[in-house]
Structure formats: structure tokens, C-alpha cells
Design an enzyme around this catalytic site. Sequence first.
Site, PDB file in Angstrom:
ATOM      1  N   ALA A 128       0.692  -1.244  -0.201  1.00 35.66           N
ATOM      2  CA  ALA A 128       0.490   0.037   0.575  1.00 35.66           C
ATOM      3  C   ALA A 128       0.732   1.212   0.212  1.00 35.66           C
ATOM      4  O   ALA A 128       0.471   2.135  -0.809  1.00 35.66           O
ATOM      5  CB  ALA A 128      -1.285   0.113   1.592  1.00 35.66           C
ATOM      6  N   ALA A 129       2.088   1.271   0.618  1.00 33.77           N
ATOM      7  CA  ALA A 129       2.452   2.672   0.880  1.00 33.77           C
ATOM      8  C   ALA A 129       3.257   2.860  -0.578  1.00 33.77           C
ATOM      9  O   ALA A 129       4.174   1.666  -1.597  1.00 33.77           O
ATOM     10  CB  ALA A 129       3.861   2.110   2.071  1.00 33.77           C
ATOM     11  N   GLY A 131       0.271   5.568  -0.061  1.00 31.60           N
ATOM     12  CA  GLY A 131      -1.078   5.264   0.036  1.00 31.60           C
ATOM     13  C   GLY A 131      -1.986   6.125  -0.665  1.00 31.60           C
ATOM     14  O   GLY A 131      -2.948   6.173   0.078  1.00 31.60           O
ATOM     15  N   GLY A 132      -1.304   6.668  -1.798  1.00 33.37           N
ATOM     16  CA  GLY A 132      -2.241   6.838  -2.574  1.00 33.37           C
ATOM     17  C   GLY A 132      -3.718   6.406  -3.004  1.00 33.37           C
ATOM     18  O   GLY A 132      -4.759   7.011  -2.841  1.00 33.37           O
ATOM     19  N   LYS A 133      -2.931   5.794  -3.010  1.00 22.21           N
ATOM     20  CA  LYS A 133      -4.258   5.033  -4.127  1.00 22.21           C
ATOM     21  C   LYS A 133      -5.279   4.202  -2.721  1.00 22.21           C
ATOM     22  O   LYS A 133      -5.966   3.914  -2.730  1.00 22.21           O
ATOM     23  CB  LYS A 133      -3.894   3.299  -5.076  1.00 22.21           C
ATOM     24  CG  LYS A 133      -2.706   3.619  -6.215  1.00 22.21           C
ATOM     25  CD  LYS A 133      -2.138   2.215  -6.763  1.00 22.21           C
ATOM     26  CE  LYS A 133      -1.747   2.395  -7.897  1.00 22.21           C
ATOM     27  NZ  LYS A 133       0.181   3.296  -6.911  1.00 22.21           N
ATOM     28  N   ASP A 195      -0.269  -4.024  -5.889  1.00 24.93           N
ATOM     29  CA  ASP A 195       0.256  -2.475  -6.642  1.00 24.93           C
ATOM     30  C   ASP A 195       2.122  -2.980  -6.665  1.00 24.93           C
ATOM     31  O   ASP A 195       2.026  -2.677  -5.775  1.00 24.93           O
ATOM     32  CB  ASP A 195      -0.031  -1.127  -6.547  1.00 24.93           C
ATOM     33  CG  ASP A 195       0.431  -0.255  -7.000  1.00 24.93           C
ATOM     34  OD1 ASP A 195       1.456  -0.768  -8.029  1.00 24.93           O
ATOM     35  OD2 ASP A 195       1.602   0.146  -6.585  1.00 24.93           O
ATOM     36  N   CYS A 248       4.430  -0.321 -12.733  1.00 21.79           N
ATOM     37  CA  CYS A 248       4.559   0.985 -13.360  1.00 21.79           C
ATOM     38  C   CYS A 248       5.837   0.732 -13.889  1.00 21.79           C
ATOM     39  O   CYS A 248       7.341   1.801 -13.976  1.00 21.79           O
ATOM     40  CB  CYS A 248       5.473   2.371 -12.266  1.00 21.79           C
ATOM     41  SG  CYS A 248       6.018   1.385 -10.238  1.00 21.79           S
TER      42      CYS A 248
END
Length: 502
Positions: A128-129, A131-133, A195, A248
Site C-alpha cells: 500500500a505505501a 498510500g495514494g491508492k 501494486d 509502473c
Amino acid sequence: MAEGSARGRAAVVNTPADIAASPLGRYRSLVDDWDAFVASLCRPLPGCVWANPTRIGVDALAGLLAEQGVAAAPVPGLPGALAVPASFRAGQQWWYCVGLAHAQEVVSQIPALLMDLAPGQRVLDLCAAPGGKTAQMAFALGNRGTLIANDLSFMRIKSLQGNLDRLGVVNVTTTCSDGANWPSASGQFDRILVDAPCSSEGTLRRNVSLLQRLDHANSERLGPRQRALLRKAVQRCRPGGRILYSTCTFAPEENELVVADILAEHPGELRLIEVSIPGFLTQPGITAWGDKTLSPELALCHRFWPHHNDTGGFFIAVLEKSPACLVEPQPTQAVGSEIGNAEWLAGLDAKYGFAEGYWGQYRVNRQTRRGLHLMAADHAPPAAPKAEGSGLFFHRTNVRPPKPTTAGALLVGRDATRFRLELTETQRDAYMRRETFEPTPEQASAMPRGQIIVSYLGYVLGVAIFHRSGVIESQFPRRWSGCAAGPQAPATARDLPADALG
């Protein structure tokens, strides 16, 4: 290749010759327009901010930017998002620091849109970090229910929690665990985002010095971990649930080849699903690489090349687990103590004038000796792994007098009917710089002395102390005070938004 610097980070520092001579040259056969691809990588990445839907509308955010002389435009396909110039430092703005908006790269915002999120779902963000998503998904769930944000690094979890606190997220539990070994005691989830950590080739426009460190061996090294993370997501996804895998990077070894292997491990149990991404031009996932021929199903993946939408590079695959799989129970853990909290809430009601029954929308509990946390009323953390924190730390009770945290004030302060003071622009800037400043005569005569909640243009800024001596002392957190009120200083690493990509 020219060296990047903080001073010149928005300038062109890589050349087409640099790109062609780098490991990126192996993608020439995959790209529809090599020259356009290379040219895009030699341009700085445009910025993007999204409006916090619990605090401000996108039109109002655009208005704040316009008052600063910043040209902002809606981003097709991303409701609530605004494109800003590459040189604009969102992390220095007062409205950013008080959680009205968040800076996040355009393609990084797409996964949350494709998760098909709805209130009532149980969701896991496995990597997660920063944290935007996570924040996007939290708001898509209505800031209620249960979202778990996990990361392997404790320091990255702390950064993630800071972003969630600033934005006022109360439906997230953070955990620090190896996602590849995520425990079965957590139960199953309706939606899982993977992600995955990757070689980050798609971030080159933002991290110009990365080109010097690119190495095909990185993709080979990362592949096993990416497979382990996606494999665990399949295990923890409920029947009929959805998994989104993203990176990415451009490397097929980290993208289609990973997805192909996991599909092969779960025949009849897992399938790629077709998703629509309005507003964006993408290319299908590849079905051949080197001497490998992949299933035609891999074309349902999406590749985002930088020259197609003027973004970074990205890869997305959306998978669905067969409804015929076994359903498991969803064990939960108790979080904190709820004994004795009513007295503290009554004190807040008496001082700030919250409406009767106001706290019923939350679970209020004590997770540390410092004070109280707020969680969404229906938030239910899994039985394992151990939670690092749940909800938002909002009221500090280990000081005299007790006081709301800044994150707490930003969350509930707009509903206060007493001890709330509207600041002028000059006072706002002093407050954000953690200074002590003078009230106007009108303010001094209307506001009782003591602890107060301050706002600007109706937007809460945090907590201040109106001293008996007649001055107002800012209580804005030191760690949040990187916001430069007034003329912008030269950029440093501290100035950059905490989540410009992720």
C-alpha cells in the site's frame, strides 16, 4: 547523460541517445512510435492533484489554484483530478497540508477506478505505501467499512498513515507484514490490489537519474516476488472477487509473464476480465516475448505508454476469481478499548458544541495511552496480522487540557459550533508557519480564550491556543509545516508531495 538536480528536476536531462542506448532499447519492437516514446521520456512529467471528496469539490479546488495563478485543467477519465504544471509544488500549499487535496501521478490513479468498489466490500491493499491508492479506495468505499493497507516496511507504513491522517481516512487498518506470506487467518476479501514492487522504469520522467541504474537483471530478480504476491492475492480473494495487479514498469518479465504464470497455476479458477478505461489510450498486453508465446487472453491487460497520454508508464491486469471456489469465514480482531471514552466525548461536546448523537457514526476507542482513535462504525479489522493502527488518532488525552490532534480537528472541526475562529489570509500563513500572531479587534472581542479550532475560507486548518495575553499560538504539527506560506522556496526532497506517484 546530463546529471539531474533538485534545481533542474523539471528540465530535460536525458537525451534520445541516452534512452536508445539504455536497457529501454529492448522495447523498440513493442512501442508503436519509438521516436514519440523516447521524446516523451525526455520531458518532465506533468503534475496532478485530486480533490478530497469529503472536504472540497474539484471546481472549488480549481478556484484555489486559479487564485494562485496556477493553470489547472480537468483530467479526462479521472473525476475530481486536475492537471497542473510539472514545476508546481503541491506539497507546499496550505490546502494540500490540511488535506483538501492529494498529489498523485495520473496513471497511478487508474487502478482504484477499475476495482469496481462499493460500500460494504472488504478490501485489501497488499503493497500500500505511500498510500495514494489506499486513500482513493477508502473514499470509493464511502470512508466506511473495512480496508486493510499493508506494507513490508514499517517506515513506509508511517508515511502512509500520515497521508491517511491528513486526508481524514477512518476506514483503514494498517499492517506491517510480508504480503507474500499474508496469513489465512485474515479471511477472504472482495477486492485485492497488488501494486507490486517493480523496477520502476515507467517513473523515468519523474526520476531522471533512474536511467543510469536500469538493468534487465532487476526484472528477473523481482519476478519471483511479484508472482508470490499475486499468488497470495488469489488465495485471499473470495469467490467472484476481483484482483488488480499493477506495476509502473515496461518489462514483460514483471507484467504479462507474471500474470501468465499465475493463470497457469489456477486453471478454471482465475480469468482476466475486460475493463474499459475511458479517457485513456492504452495498448493491449503482449502475447509474445522473446521465445515465449503467451495465451491470447493476455491481450486483456493494459499497457500505458508515456507518449499516448503524456503520463508515466504503467501496466494493469484485472482478474476475477471463479464463484465456484470455496468461501472461508471472515474472523476479526478486537481493536482498542472502548471503556471510559464517553466522558472524553462529553468534554468535546461541551466545549465545541457537536450535535447530539454526533459520535454514533464512528467507533471510538483507545489504542494507545496517548488518547482516542476514530474508526468508521462498521470497520472490522481481520484477526491477523496484528494491526499497526486502525482509523485515525484524533484526541490527545495524555495532556492537560486534552486537545484534538490536527488530523482530528481537520476531520471533525467543520462540525464544531463553538470555539471556532476564521482567519485572514495573513493569519493563515502565520499559522501554517507555526508562528504566534495577533487577532483582529473583532476576533479578540468575539472569541473566548483557550483552545480553538481555526479555519480559512471555511476550511479547517487545525488547532490553536488563544492566550489570555491576547495572542494566538499555532499548534500546527512541526512535521506537517513544510508548507511554504507565501513565495515558494527552492525545492528540496522534503518539499515534494509524499505520494507523487503511488
